[in-house]
Design an enzyme around this catalytic site. Structure first.
Site, PDB file in Angstrom:
ATOM      1  N   ASN A   1       0.851  -1.199   0.000  1.00  0.00           N
ATOM      2  CA  ASN A   1       0.000   0.000   0.000  1.00  0.00           C
ATOM      3  C   ASN A   1       0.880   1.241   0.000  1.00  0.00           C
ATOM      4  O   ASN A   1       1.992   1.222   0.524  1.00  0.00           O
ATOM      5  CB  ASN A   1      -0.874   0.001   1.265  1.00  0.00           C
ATOM      6  CG  ASN A   1      -1.795   1.207   1.344  1.00  0.00           C
ATOM      7  OD1 ASN A   1      -2.428   1.599   0.347  1.00  0.00           O
ATOM      8  ND2 ASN A   1      -1.882   1.836   2.511  1.00  0.00           N
TER       9      ASN A   1
ATOM     10  N   HIS B   1       0.940   5.260   1.257  1.00  0.00           N
ATOM     11  CA  HIS B   1       0.253   6.134   2.222  1.00  0.00           C
ATOM     12  C   HIS B   1       0.954   7.495   2.247  1.00  0.00           C
ATOM     13  O   HIS B   1       2.186   7.553   2.311  1.00  0.00           O
ATOM     14  CB  HIS B   1       0.281   5.487   3.616  1.00  0.00           C
ATOM     15  CG  HIS B   1      -0.506   6.256   4.613  1.00  0.00           C
ATOM     16  ND1 HIS B   1      -1.889   6.237   4.642  1.00  0.00           N
ATOM     17  CD2 HIS B   1      -0.115   7.106   5.600  1.00  0.00           C
ATOM     18  CE1 HIS B   1      -2.312   7.036   5.607  1.00  0.00           C
ATOM     19  NE2 HIS B   1      -1.263   7.568   6.203  1.00  0.00           N
TER      20      HIS B   1
ATOM     21  N   SER C   1       4.970   6.842   2.417  1.00  0.00           N
ATOM     22  CA  SER C   1       5.433   5.506   2.830  1.00  0.00           C
ATOM     23  C   SER C   1       4.802   4.441   1.945  1.00  0.00           C
ATOM     24  O   SER C   1       3.649   4.573   1.527  1.00  0.00           O
ATOM     25  CB  SER C   1       5.018   5.205   4.279  1.00  0.00           C
ATOM     26  OG  SER C   1       5.480   6.188   5.164  1.00  0.00           O
TER      27      SER C   1
ATOM     28  N   ASP D   1      -2.933   0.823   7.999  1.00  0.00           N
ATOM     29  CA  ASP D   1      -1.655   1.414   7.575  1.00  0.00           C
ATOM     30  C   ASP D   1      -0.500   0.955   8.467  1.00  0.00           C
ATOM     31  O   ASP D   1       0.432   1.718   8.728  1.00  0.00           O
ATOM     32  CB  ASP D   1      -1.741   2.958   7.562  1.00  0.00           C
ATOM     33  CG  ASP D   1      -2.813   3.452   6.600  1.00  0.00           C
ATOM     34  OD1 ASP D   1      -2.950   2.861   5.509  1.00  0.00           O
ATOM     35  OD2 ASP D   1      -3.522   4.416   6.941  1.00  0.00           O
TER      36      ASP D   1
HETATM   37  C1  GRF Z   1      -2.781   8.762  -2.423  1.00  0.00           C
HETATM   38  O1  GRF Z   1      -2.430   9.936  -1.733  1.00  0.00           O
HETATM   39  C2  GRF Z   1      -2.383   7.549  -1.638  1.00  0.00           C
HETATM   40  O2  GRF Z   1      -1.221   7.742  -0.886  1.00  0.00           O
HETATM   41  C3  GRF Z   1      -3.562   7.353  -0.722  1.00  0.00           C
HETATM   42  O3  GRF Z   1      -4.672   7.672  -1.524  1.00  0.00           O
HETATM   43  C4  GRF Z   1      -4.289   8.609  -2.521  1.00  0.00           C
HETATM   44  C5  GRF Z   1      -4.716   8.053  -3.851  1.00  0.00           C
HETATM   45  O4  GRF Z   1      -4.526   8.984  -4.889  1.00  0.00           O
HETATM   46  N1  GRF Z   1      -3.574   6.010  -0.182  1.00  0.00           N
HETATM   47  P1  GRF Z   1      -4.817   8.549  -6.391  1.00  0.00           P
HETATM   48  O5  GRF Z   1      -6.240   7.993  -6.431  1.00  0.00           O
HETATM   49  O6  GRF Z   1      -3.820   7.503  -6.776  1.00  0.00           O
HETATM   50  O7  GRF Z   1      -4.681   9.783  -7.221  1.00  0.00           O
END
Ligand code: GRF
Length: 197
Positions: free
Chosen positions: A114, A116, A143, A152
Site C-alpha cells: 500500500n 500512504h 510511505s 496502515d
Molecule cells: C494517495 O495519496 C495515496 O497515498 C492514498 O490515496 C491517494 C490516492 O490517490 N492512499 P490517487 O487515487 O492515486 O490519485
C-alpha cells in the site's frame, strides 16, 4: 511475493478514487520502466474516475458495490477468485479505502502493498495530509508498506521525506502526489528485481 522468472510480473491495482497512482503504474509498465503488466483494476466505487482511466488504458476492471454482497467475506472471495484467475503476483493498493480482510490476506498476504501519504507510523488513516498540515509538521513524506490486518500498519518497505515551511496545503498535496508516483514505481521495480535474483 513469489513469481515465475520467465514472465513479466502480473500486477493488480486496487483503487477507490482518482487513480493517479494507478495510471502511473500502468504507464510505467507500458513504457517498460517496470517489467510488469497491470492485468486488473479492482474498484469498490463504480463511479470513481479511476474506472475511466482504466477504460482509456485498456485495463480489465472489476468494479463492484460492496452493498451488493452479503458480507465483506463474500466480495473478497470474488476478488480472490479473480486474482487467481489472472495469476496475479503482486497487489498494489492505491487509494483503496477499505481494510483488507482475512479472506484476501489469507490467500495473498505478503503480496499486497500500500502507498500512504505520510511518514508512517505518523498520521495513519484517511486524512493523513490534512492531519499533518494541521499539526504543523515541517517534514512530510510518503510511505510504502506491506499490508497486514491493521490500519496502515504493516512493515515499511520504502519512505521518502521532504521539508516544507510554507502554508499552502494544495502545494503540499501536489508535492506528495509527485513523490508517490515515482516512489511507487521505484519500489515495485525493487521488489521485482529482489525476487528475480
Ligand atoms: C494517495 O495519496 C495515496 O497515498 C492514498 O490515496 C491517494 C490516492 O490517490 N492512499 P490517487 O487515487 O492515486 O490519485
Amino acid at each position: 511475493m513469489t513469481m515465475k522468472n520467465e514472465k513479466s510480473v502480473r500486477i493488480a491495482v486496487f483503487a477507490s478514487g482518482n487513480g493517479s497512482n494507478f495510471e502511473a503504474i500502468v504507464q510505467a509498465a507500458l513504457s517498460g520502466r517496470i517489467d510488469a503488466r497491470v492485468v486488473l483494476l479492482v474498484c469498490d466505487k463504480p463511479g470513481a474516475f479511476v474506472n475511466e482511466r482504466a477504460a482509456r488504458l485498456g485495463v480489465e476492471t472489476f468494479a463492484f458495490r460492496p452493498k451488493d454482497y452479503v458480507s465483506k467475506e463474500a466480495f473478497e472471495w470474488e476478488i480472490a477468485r479473480l486474482l487467481d484467475e489472472h495469476e496475479v503476483d503482486l497487489v498494489c493498493l492505491a487509494g483503496y479505502m477499505r481494510i483488507i480482510g482475512p479472506t484476501l490476506l489469507g490467500r495473498y498476504g505478503g503480496k499486497i502493498i500500500n502507498i500512504h501519504p505520510s511518514l508512517l507510523p505518523a498520521f495513519r488513516g484517511a486524512h493523513a495530509i490534512e492531519q499533518a498540515f494541521e499539526y504543523g509538521v515541517k517534514v512530510y513524506g510518503v510511505s510504502i508498506h506491506y499490508v497486514d490486518d491493521t490500519l496502515d500498519g504493516g512493515k515499511i518497505i520504502a519512505q521518502k521525506a521532504f521539508e516544507y515551511y510554507g502554508d499552502d496545503i494544495r502545494e503540499v498535496e501536489s508535492m506528495i502526489h509527485a513523490i508517490e508516483h515515482e516512489l511507487y514505481i521505484d519500489t515495485v521495480n525493487k521488489l521485482i528485481r529482489e525476487k528475480k535474483q
